[in-house]
Design a protein around this motif. Structure first.
Motif, PDB file in Angstrom:
ATOM      1  N   GLY A  71     -25.115  25.370 -83.978  1.00  0.00           N
ATOM      2  CA  GLY A  71     -26.840  25.379 -84.601  1.00  0.00           C
ATOM      3  C   GLY A  71     -26.860  24.117 -85.274  1.00  0.00           C
ATOM      4  N   ALA A  72     -26.611  23.097 -84.632  1.00  0.00           N
ATOM      5  CA  ALA A  72     -27.338  21.868 -84.242  1.00  0.00           C
ATOM      6  C   ALA A  72     -28.465  21.395 -84.097  1.00  0.00           C
ATOM      7  CB  ALA A  72     -25.497  20.793 -83.800  1.00  0.00           C
ATOM      8  N   ASP A  73     -29.305  20.564 -83.857  1.00  0.00           N
ATOM      9  CA  ASP A  73     -30.180  20.363 -83.658  1.00  0.00           C
ATOM     10  C   ASP A  73     -30.200  19.274 -82.235  1.00  0.00           C
ATOM     11  OD1 ASP A  73     -33.357  19.867 -83.197  1.00  0.00           O
ATOM     12  OD2 ASP A  73     -33.863  19.091 -85.218  1.00  0.00           O
ATOM     13  N   VAL A  74     -29.947  19.248 -81.644  1.00  0.00           N
ATOM     14  CA  VAL A  74     -29.760  18.825 -80.692  1.00  0.00           C
ATOM     15  C   VAL A  74     -31.032  18.356 -80.188  1.00  0.00           C
ATOM     16  CG1 VAL A  74     -28.414  17.717 -78.462  1.00  0.00           C
ATOM     17  CG2 VAL A  74     -27.426  19.400 -80.292  1.00  0.00           C
ATOM     18  N   ILE A  75     -31.370  16.905 -79.562  1.00  0.00           N
ATOM     19  CA  ILE A  75     -33.065  16.111 -78.863  1.00  0.00           C
ATOM     20  C   ILE A  75     -32.191  15.520 -77.670  1.00  0.00           C
ATOM     21  CG2 ILE A  75     -35.019  14.832 -79.098  1.00  0.00           C
ATOM     22  CD1 ILE A  75     -34.687  15.310 -82.527  1.00  0.00           C
ATOM     23  N   LYS A  76     -32.353  16.332 -76.009  1.00  0.00           N
ATOM     24  CA  LYS A  76     -31.756  14.742 -75.599  1.00  0.00           C
ATOM     25  C   LYS A  76     -32.418  14.249 -74.979  1.00  0.00           C
ATOM     26  CE  LYS A  76     -29.726  15.760 -70.888  1.00  0.00           C
ATOM     27  NZ  LYS A  76     -28.684  15.262 -71.012  1.00  0.00           N
ATOM     28  N   VAL A  77     -32.524  13.604 -74.648  1.00  0.00           N
ATOM     29  CA  VAL A  77     -32.997  12.246 -74.455  1.00  0.00           C
ATOM     30  C   VAL A  77     -33.795  11.652 -72.539  1.00  0.00           C
ATOM     31  CG1 VAL A  77     -33.692   9.360 -74.501  1.00  0.00           C
ATOM     32  CG2 VAL A  77     -32.711  10.630 -76.970  1.00  0.00           C
ATOM     33  N   GLU A  78     -33.901  11.835 -71.785  1.00  0.00           N
ATOM     34  CA  GLU A  78     -33.714  11.956 -70.806  1.00  0.00           C
ATOM     35  C   GLU A  78     -34.445  10.616 -70.290  1.00  0.00           C
ATOM     36  OE1 GLU A  78     -33.361  15.150 -68.453  1.00  0.00           O
ATOM     37  OE2 GLU A  78     -33.981  16.323 -70.290  1.00  0.00           O
ATOM     38  N   LYS A  79     -34.273  10.245 -69.073  1.00  0.00           N
ATOM     39  CA  LYS A  79     -35.222   9.399 -67.799  1.00  0.00           C
ATOM     40  C   LYS A  79     -36.278   9.672 -67.721  1.00  0.00           C
ATOM     41  CE  LYS A  79     -34.519   5.851 -64.645  1.00  0.00           C
ATOM     42  NZ  LYS A  79     -33.951   4.909 -63.482  1.00  0.00           N
ATOM     43  N   PRO A  80     -37.611   8.429 -67.964  1.00  0.00           N
ATOM     44  CA  PRO A  80     -38.928   9.738 -67.581  1.00  0.00           C
ATOM     45  C   PRO A  80     -38.914   9.309 -65.595  1.00  0.00           C
ATOM     46  CG  PRO A  80     -38.888   8.180 -69.392  1.00  0.00           C
ATOM     47  CD  PRO A  80     -38.224   8.212 -68.951  1.00  0.00           C
ATOM     48  N   GLY A  81     -39.379  10.345 -65.502  1.00  0.00           N
ATOM     49  CA  GLY A  81     -39.385  10.404 -63.617  1.00  0.00           C
ATOM     50  C   GLY A  81     -38.671  11.533 -63.346  1.00  0.00           C
ATOM     51  N   SER A  82     -37.568  11.028 -63.594  1.00  0.00           N
ATOM     52  CA  SER A  82     -35.976  11.514 -63.027  1.00  0.00           C
ATOM     53  C   SER A  82     -35.131  12.654 -63.816  1.00  0.00           C
ATOM     54  CB  SER A  82     -35.283  10.760 -62.349  1.00  0.00           C
ATOM     55  OG  SER A  82     -34.957   9.666 -62.778  1.00  0.00           O
ATOM     56  N   ASN A 102     -27.084  22.352 -70.845  1.00  0.00           N
ATOM     57  CA  ASN A 102     -28.346  21.723 -71.362  1.00  0.00           C
ATOM     58  C   ASN A 102     -28.858  22.273 -72.824  1.00  0.00           C
ATOM     59  OD1 ASN A 102     -28.110  19.194 -71.178  1.00  0.00           O
ATOM     60  ND2 ASN A 102     -27.875  19.633 -69.006  1.00  0.00           N
ATOM     61  N   ARG A 103     -28.625  24.144 -72.631  1.00  0.00           N
ATOM     62  CA  ARG A 103     -29.416  25.172 -73.226  1.00  0.00           C
ATOM     63  C   ARG A 103     -29.271  25.169 -74.506  1.00  0.00           C
ATOM     64  NH1 ARG A 103     -27.091  30.303 -72.137  1.00  0.00           N
ATOM     65  NH2 ARG A 103     -24.944  29.314 -71.903  1.00  0.00           N
ATOM     66  N   ASN A 104     -30.448  25.250 -75.172  1.00  0.00           N
ATOM     67  CA  ASN A 104     -30.613  24.757 -76.685  1.00  0.00           C
ATOM     68  C   ASN A 104     -30.739  24.070 -77.487  1.00  0.00           C
ATOM     69  OD1 ASN A 104     -29.914  27.580 -77.346  1.00  0.00           O
ATOM     70  ND2 ASN A 104     -27.421  27.533 -77.504  1.00  0.00           N
ATOM     71  N   LYS A 105     -31.097  22.948 -76.280  1.00  0.00           N
ATOM     72  CA  LYS A 105     -31.806  21.354 -76.941  1.00  0.00           C
ATOM     73  C   LYS A 105     -33.168  21.198 -76.755  1.00  0.00           C
ATOM     74  CE  LYS A 105     -27.507  19.625 -74.748  1.00  0.00           C
ATOM     75  NZ  LYS A 105     -26.245  18.530 -73.906  1.00  0.00           N
ATOM     76  N   ARG A 106     -33.591  20.322 -77.657  1.00  0.00           N
ATOM     77  CA  ARG A 106     -34.771  20.483 -77.317  1.00  0.00           C
ATOM     78  C   ARG A 106     -34.858  19.105 -75.998  1.00  0.00           C
ATOM     79  NH1 ARG A 106     -38.312  19.473 -82.739  1.00  0.00           N
ATOM     80  NH2 ARG A 106     -35.723  18.440 -83.802  1.00  0.00           N
ATOM     81  N   SER A 107     -36.262  18.282 -76.061  1.00  0.00           N
ATOM     82  CA  SER A 107     -35.837  18.051 -74.737  1.00  0.00           C
ATOM     83  C   SER A 107     -36.932  16.562 -74.971  1.00  0.00           C
ATOM     84  CB  SER A 107     -36.039  17.329 -73.688  1.00  0.00           C
ATOM     85  OG  SER A 107     -35.312  16.441 -72.552  1.00  0.00           O
TER      86      SER A 107
END
Length: 199
Positions: A71-82, A102-107
């Protein structure tokens, strides 16, 4: 006599099927009702918890994924481009293994190695409950996302760092992947032939 008994058998099966169908509908309604009444109490205990996931590859994303399932609101931070390296694992932009962890996450695509990107990360951390990272000890501090830096932004933040060999000790600064752990534990010895030492 045979036809009569066969007809009774057919009627019995038809009756059983109707009863089964009726009970199934009742059971299905009960499950829907229970899920509706208790949603967020039994099923989603981490609802309302915000997690910033600055991890990549496997260990960190899998940990954050488990929290997202709860149930946590997870925000995944990713490197731009790759993005996360596992995005490109054999199958293009969103490989099966990437989706699995990485399902159920925002990015968000964010380069926090520059001042503007770090400022955006600070804004995310300020309203978060947990920060999850998986880099070698010392790297986080060098990037400006060490525990002291992040607690200065949000004193109540739970700072979770996943490393291969811990925060201290003779191997602390070594990078670690699954293969390295298997080699050190001798598990890899099970995956080659005696006459061919290649893995």
């Amino acid at each position: 006599m045979y036809q009569k008994s066969n007809r009774k058998r057919q009627e019995k099966y038809l009756f059983d099927f109707k009863r089964l169908k009726k009970n199934y509908r009742k059971a299905r309604f009960s499950v829907v009702l229970i899920n509706t009444v208790f949603k967020g109490y039994f099923v989603r205990p981490f609802e309302g918890i915000k997690i910033i996931d600055v991890t990549h590859v496997l260990a960190g994303p899998f940990a954050a994924y488990q929290l997202a399932l709860l149930g946590a609101d997870v925000i995944k931070v990713e490197k731009p481009g790759s993005g996360d390296p596992f995005r490109w694992f054999n199958e293009g932009l969103s490989s099966v293994i990437f989706q699995t962890h990485n399902r159920n996450k925002r990015s968000i695509a964010l380069d926090f190695t520059c001042a503007d990107g770090l400022e955006v990360l600070h804004a995310l951390v300020k309203t978060a409950d947990v920060l999850l990272i998986n880099v070698r000890p010392g790297v986080a501090k060098k990037l400006g996302i060490g525990p002291e830096d992040m607690h200065a932004v949000n004193p109540r933040l739970v700072y979770c760092s996943i490393t291969g060999f811990g925060a201290d000790g003779p191997y602390a600064n070594r990078p670690a992947y699954d293969t390295a752990g298997q080699a050190m534990s001798a598990w890899l010895s099970r995956f080659h032939q005696s006459d061919d030492p290649r893995i």
